[in-house]
Every structure is written in C-alpha cells, then in structure tokens.
Design an enzyme around this catalytic site. Structure first.
Site, PDB file in Angstrom:
ATOM      1  N   LYS A  35      43.499  -3.425  30.334  1.00  0.00           N
ATOM      2  CA  LYS A  35      42.386  -2.484  30.509  1.00  0.00           C
ATOM      3  C   LYS A  35      41.149  -2.967  29.763  1.00  0.00           C
ATOM      4  CE  LYS A  35      45.338   1.600  31.049  1.00  0.00           C
ATOM      5  NZ  LYS A  35      45.692   2.941  30.494  1.00  0.00           N
ATOM      6  N   GLU A 159      39.715  13.634  40.209  1.00  0.00           N
ATOM      7  CA  GLU A 159      39.789  12.301  40.779  1.00  0.00           C
ATOM      8  C   GLU A 159      39.016  12.254  42.093  1.00  0.00           C
ATOM      9  OE1 GLU A 159      43.498  10.208  40.693  1.00  0.00           O
ATOM     10  OE2 GLU A 159      44.313  11.594  39.202  1.00  0.00           O
ATOM     11  N   HIS A 215      43.482  27.049  39.152  1.00  0.00           N
ATOM     12  CA  HIS A 215      43.385  26.140  40.301  1.00  0.00           C
ATOM     13  C   HIS A 215      44.743  26.056  41.011  1.00  0.00           C
ATOM     14  CE1 HIS A 215      39.582  25.371  38.659  1.00  0.00           C
ATOM     15  NE2 HIS A 215      39.860  24.326  37.921  1.00  0.00           N
ATOM     16  N   TYR A 255      37.931  41.183  39.011  1.00  0.00           N
ATOM     17  CA  TYR A 255      39.379  41.172  38.794  1.00  0.00           C
ATOM     18  C   TYR A 255      39.842  40.043  37.878  1.00  0.00           C
ATOM     19  CZ  TYR A 255      39.051  44.151  42.922  1.00  0.00           C
ATOM     20  OH  TYR A 255      38.699  45.124  43.819  1.00  0.00           O
ATOM     21  N   CYS A 266      46.124  51.012  47.411  1.00  0.00           N
ATOM     22  CA  CYS A 266      46.014  49.816  48.251  1.00  0.00           C
ATOM     23  C   CYS A 266      46.818  48.620  47.745  1.00  0.00           C
ATOM     24  CB  CYS A 266      44.548  49.418  48.389  1.00  0.00           C
ATOM     25  SG  CYS A 266      43.548  50.606  49.309  1.00  0.00           S
ATOM     26  N   LYS A 322      42.266  54.855  38.007  1.00  0.00           N
ATOM     27  CA  LYS A 322      40.903  54.409  37.734  1.00  0.00           C
ATOM     28  C   LYS A 322      40.079  55.593  37.254  1.00  0.00           C
ATOM     29  CE  LYS A 322      39.006  51.563  40.662  1.00  0.00           C
ATOM     30  NZ  LYS A 322      38.313  51.004  41.864  1.00  0.00           N
TER      31      LYS A 322
END
Length: 429
Positions: A35, A159, A215, A255, A266, A322
């Site tokens: 390297k 990358e 992710h 959220y 819901c 809520k």
C-alpha cells in the site's frame, strides 16, 4: 497542518488523499508495504472512482507521501488520524487491536520525543460508545498529561462516491470535550462543506452506529415491502417511488425522536394486518414481524421499572395514546395501567380529555375489555391523582411547566429514555 494518517485501507487512503488535496501535508502510514509503495508511485492502493487520479495529483505536488515507519510519520506532526480497521470477531464483538496498536505507537513516539509539540489524535475507526475513552486511558497516557488531545470524528464514506462524500458529508461530527482539540480538528476539516456538530466522544461514536443501523433498516424494510408487494401483484418499484415522495412523514425527521411506544387506531392494526398478509402469502418479513414485539418491550420497560422501584401506588397522567385526544385504542398507557393493576399496584389516572361516558364504538369496546373499571381509576385533577403516591408516570398528559417538579414526587417519564427515570430505591411507608 502536518498530518499522519494511520491505515491506508478504504477510509484511510481516501482521507489521506482528500486532506492533502485540501492543502495539508500528509503522510500515510501502513504496515503493508504494498500500500505504501502504491502511494509513493502515485497510485491509489484500492479501486475507487477518482481516487487514483487524486492520489497521483497530490503525490506529484509533494503534499502526500507514505511510510511504514511510525516515528518518521509523526515527526513534526500536528495531527494523527486513525483510520485502521475494526473488524468483527466470530462472536460479533468488535476487534480493536489495530486501534490499540496505533495508540500505543503514538504513546511511544511521545515518550521518546519530549520536545514534540501538542498532538491532536483524531479517531475515525468505527468504535462502540465508550471505547475511545477506554482505549486512550489504557494506551495513551499522554492524553491525560496534556501532551495530546483526542477527538472522535466518524466518517460517512460510501464506496464508489467516497471522494464526494468526504468533501460534502451530511455533517462533520467532532466528538471531544477539549476546546484546543476542537479548534485543531476544525482547522483540519475546514475545507469540508458541511455543518459542524460538536458533541461528546461517546455521542460521536454512537452517531456512526445509529446511522449505519438505520441504513440497514431502510434497506431491509424496502426489500420486505417489495417481497410483500410482489406476492400481491403490486409493482414494488412504483410503490416505493411514490412512497419516498412523502418528505413530511415518510422520509423526514418525523417519528425519529425517542419517545413512547406507538399506539392508536392505525399503526398497531395496520402492522398486524400487514404481517398477517405476508405470512398468508408465505413471504418472510422478519423486520416487519419484529415491530410489535419491539413496541411491546418498550412499554414493558416502564412496567418493569415501576416494579423494581417498589412503587405500590402510582399516578398515571395521560391515558390516551396521544395528547389532546380521547382515543384509547392500543394506547401504551392503557397497557401500562392494565399490567400494573394486575400486579397489585394501585393506579390513579388523570386525563383531562377522557370521559368514559362519552366513549363510543371501538374506542369504548377496547377500554371496556382492557380496563372495565376505568371509572374507579380516574381522578378529576392532577393534584388529586398525585396525592400520597410513591411515584408519577407521565403518559400523554402535558402538565403545566413546573407542576410535576414542584410536587416533590419521583417522576418516571414514559416518553423519554430511561436515564431520566428515578434510580432504584425501595419505597418505605
């Protein structure tokens, strides 16, 4: 600045070339001679779009060189940037020996170089929260002696787009509690086009993991929804293309604040129906299947904490899922009240909006099933509910500023992380 970059793998080679391109004098350090030789010959040690050209440019300009000799690299250096790998062990734990080795080498350099100036050590290797401080304490005593400062600055390089990501990241995270170190890191990354976020080292370490975990969640979510859609003859690409157009709720900060378990008419119902339909179509959707389990464990944590504190009489402020509504369906606070009551805890409830006589339809049916004796648990005022209780559980109620703090009663806020909660201490009556 003169900078030594330790580790010429993916992160290190990009960091070294980009810092040199920004005008710093950079020396790359790696045990692998191949390297080092590649950089000395003006080539990137790995394949990444644009990196070979950039490396050649900064080597020819004299701003980037490389060596296997640590002492040579650190001589006269203002900063040492650690980019070595932290791979996974067989059991999933993090291998930190390469970071430890670099810290020990920096320590050795400072020991034999009493005239060396103040050194800023910047850790970019991915580390779990608390690891940087622990490793520095073990291997870099000079940090405690004031000869060097330490910062943790996670990288967000992808990358194939690494150079652009280095120059234009979402933010520059600088984790340090030392002002001199913070200013030095600011100077190091001053050409990076991104807002600065000054946090603690542990917070900076955690941001890297939170980002990568999210992710991973997004990828797994998109793939599970695609498998579900395909099973029902829906074009998954079109579905997700429209889905991400919602930047108010779907792709936004909404959220994404730590808080109470989700509830209402819901989310629980639709997640339940979605996972049922996936199973019915023989679609494997482990992420979606985990949502209700995770939600229940979040609620259970409140109950467990109350029991461990030994509270036998509690006030629950806010029962609806809520604030400002009387919708009790799938409310986590109903679950808390029901479970604690079943454990023999006396629960006193205050909710300014909820009136059992006015509940109708499925809302009424739900509460009659879960808390049929709700009328006996409700109090007309906060003051009456918290009178002579061992502790307060703050649910969906929004008490006036200072009201709860002024009560002198221990408070467990079900809408915030456990570090805000009372420590375990047996109640004596």
């Amino acid at each position: 600045m003169k900078v030594a970059v330790f580790g010429l793998g993916y992160v290190g080679s990009v960091t070294a070339a980009c810092l040199a391109d920004a005008g710093h004098q950079v020396v790359g350090v790696d045990l692998a001679g191949s390297k080092v030789d590649a950089i000395l010959q003006g080539h990137a040690p790995l394949a990444e779009p644009g990196l070979d050209t950039l490396t050649r440019s900064v080597v020819e300009s004299g701003r980037l060189s490389a060596t296997t000799d640590v002492m040579t690299a650190l001589a006269g250096a203002d900063a040492a940037v650690i980019c070595v790998g932290t791979p996974s062990a067989a059991n999933g734990s993090l291998v930190t020996e390469f970071v430890e080795g670099v810290l020990a080498e920096i320590s050795e350099f400072l020991d034999v170089s009493p005239d060396a100036g103040h050194l800023t050590v910047v850790v970019r290797s991915t580390l779990l929260p608390g690891t940087t401080d622990r490793l520095v304490e073990l291997h870099l005593p000079a940090a405690g002696g004031g000869r060097c400062g330490v910062a943790y600055c996670p990288e967000f390089l992808r990358e194939s787009t690494a150079i652009e990501d280095f120059r234009h990241p979402p933010f520059t995270i600088i984790g340090t509690e030392d002002d001199l170190t913070f200013e030095s890191v600011m100077k190091l990354f001053e050409v990076v086009d991104a807002p600065i976020r000054h946090v603690t080292i542990a917070t900076a370490e955690s941001i890297k993991y939170a980002s990568n975990a999210f992710h991973a969640v997004k990828i797994a979510f998109a793939n599970e929804i695609a498998r579900f859609a395909d099973a029902y003859g829906v074009d998954a690409d079109k579905l997700m293309a429209v889905f991400v157009e919602d930047r108010i709720l779907n792709v936004s900060e909404r959220y994404l604040r730590p808080g109470a378990s989700f509830g209402g008419s819901c989310l629980p119902k639709d997640v339940r129906a979605l996972t049922y339909a996936a199973r019915r179509a023989d679609v494997d959707a482990p992420l979606l299947e985990s949502l209700l389990v995770s939600n229940s464990s979040h609620t259970r944590r409140v109950v467990d904490h109350v029991l461990m504190l030994g509270w036998r009489r509690v006030a629950l402020l806010g029962l609806a899922f809520k604030s400002g509504t009387d919708d009790l369906r799938e409310s986590p606070y109903v679950d808390i009240a029901e479970t604690l009551t079943g454990k023999g805890v006396e629960v006193r409830i205050y909710d300014a909006v909820v009136n059992p006589a006015e509940l109708v339809g499925s809302n009424e049916s739900y509460i009659r099933l879960r808390l049929p004796h709700l009328e006996k648990l409700l109090f007309e005022s906060r003051a009456a509910a918290i009178d002579d209780v061992d502790g307060i559980i703050l649910g969906s109620d929004r008490a006036p500023d200072g009201f709860l703090e002024g009560s002198g009663v221990p408070l467990l806020d079900a809408n915030h992380p456990a570090r805000h909660w009372p420590q375990f201490a047996p109640v004596t009556r």
